[in-house]
Design an enzyme around this catalytic site. Structure first.
Site, mmCIF file in Angstrom:
data_model
loop_
_atom_site.group_PDB
_atom_site.id
_atom_site.type_symbol
_atom_site.label_atom_id
_atom_site.label_comp_id
_atom_site.label_asym_id
_atom_site.label_seq_id
_atom_site.Cartn_x
_atom_site.Cartn_y
_atom_site.Cartn_z
ATOM 1 N N GLU A 32 50.079 42.332 -13.180
ATOM 2 C CA GLU A 32 49.780 43.464 -12.304
ATOM 3 C C GLU A 32 51.060 44.191 -11.891
ATOM 4 O O GLU A 32 51.085 45.417 -11.793
ATOM 5 C CB GLU A 32 49.013 43.000 -11.071
ATOM 6 C CG GLU A 32 47.587 42.560 -11.362
ATOM 7 C CD GLU A 32 46.736 43.679 -11.934
ATOM 8 O OE1 GLU A 32 47.062 44.868 -11.707
ATOM 9 O OE2 GLU A 32 45.744 43.380 -12.619
ATOM 10 N N CYS B 160 37.556 57.475 -19.549
ATOM 11 C CA CYS B 160 37.638 58.508 -18.511
ATOM 12 C C CYS B 160 39.107 58.794 -18.190
ATOM 13 O O CYS B 160 39.571 58.638 -17.065
ATOM 14 C CB CYS B 160 36.881 58.044 -17.265
ATOM 15 S SG CYS B 160 36.567 59.356 -16.066
ATOM 16 N N CYS C 38 27.066 61.219 -14.556
ATOM 17 C CA CYS C 38 28.344 61.672 -14.001
ATOM 18 C C CYS C 38 28.175 62.942 -13.171
ATOM 19 O O CYS C 38 27.713 63.984 -13.670
ATOM 20 C CB CYS C 38 29.327 61.922 -15.134
ATOM 21 S SG CYS C 38 30.938 62.542 -14.599
#
Length: 298
Positions: free
Chosen positions: A43, A199, A215
């Site tokens: 991360e 996306c 959407c």
């Protein structure tokens, strides 16, 4: 919120998770044998650095320092060399500080609660939530740039989220996160993946989106970015960041302290070079000896 909108949000969440079940990338920090430390390292590395560059560095890092204790006692120069060209090398220093705190405060075990994670050096809201979800499978609200974009479009009807994370976005993300631990962790991973692969910011692949029919942005006619005028673009060529990168690259490859005369040959602007060197020293990324030569921290 109307019952119809609540149903649509549930369908969006379900559609994204079902898509993820078949589309998820096979990444090492998602493997069944992953460790909480490995997830935390991934991360930190993935902040502002693409997966294709992180994966080989992550594998090498975990091979060299498989536990927080291993990294905590490593020479800082070795840590910065291993960070290589991932960019923003202060992350490497914070990661080592984080490892030392885990050893000193948590007996070498990555904490399992958000407050304890947030207390670690360099660990903010997003990273703490991601470790809870992806390392421990706990419910948390994981919101990165990809998730913000998915929620802005699919639920908010906007082309892109605002430049800065807002309280309204946090509330929406919290409302959308399932109540169960397993379900919430799966949704977090799935929504991030959709933002990363489909996306996307500049060229969304709406034809491949599992929730294109739901959407809100598409239903509104795909309006342009309402915040375009407020967004800043970060240049690279000729910046202090590039100058710092040149100096760091030289120091990583040098076996001995580097004379300033050699560094001058790396950059066209002496004043900018001086500024870059001063910044590196101030940030703890470099040190100067009595002869005014530069080297990585000992």
């Amino acid at each position: 919120m109307t019952a119809r909108e609540a149903t649509r949000r549930t369908e969006v969440r379900s559609g994204v998770v079902q898509w993820f079940d078949g589309a998820a990338r096979d990444l090492p920090w998602r493997a069944p044998d992953r460790t909480p430390w490995g997830v935390l390292v991934s991360e930190v590395m993935l902040q502002q650095t693409p997966v294709v560059r992180v994966e080989p560095a992550w594998r090498a890092w975990l091979e060299q320092w498989p536990t927080p204790a291993d990294l905590a006692r490593a020479p800082t120069a070795d840590v910065l060399r291993a960070w290589g060209r991932l960019g923003y090398p202060r992350r490497a220093l914070r990661l080592q500080e984080c490892a030392r705190a885990i050893v000193e405060l948590h007996d070498g075990v990555v904490p399992r609660t958000e407050p304890e994670l947030r207390d670690l050096p360099g660990i903010g809201e997003y990273t703490a939530a991601a470790v809870l979800a992806f390392a421990y499978g706990k419910r948390s609200v994981v919101v990165d740039t990809n998730v913000r974009r998915v929620l802005a479009r699919a639920v908010g009807g906007a082309a892109l989220p605002a430049p800065s994370y807002t309280a309204a976005e946090r509330a929406l993300a919290t409302a959308l996160a399932p109540d169960g631990d397993v379900e919430a962790a799966r949704w977090a991973a799935a929504s991030m993946e959709l933002g990363a692969l489909v996306c996307t910011a500049k060229a969304p692949k709406c034809g491949a989106c599992p929730v294109a029919g739901l959407c809100a942005w598409r239903r509104a006619g795909s309006p342009p970015d309402a915040h375009a005028a407020r967004r800043r673009t970060q240049a690279w060529a000729g910046t202090d960041r590039q100058a710092r990168g040149r100096v760091m690259a030289e120091l990583r490859h040098a076996a001995e302290p580097v004379d300033r005369a050699l560094l001058v040959s790396l950059w066209h602007d002496p004043q900018q070079l001086d500024r870059a060197i001063a910044g590196l020293v101030e940030d703890g990324l470099a040190e100067q000896d009595e002869a005014n030569r530069l080297h990585l921290p000992r």
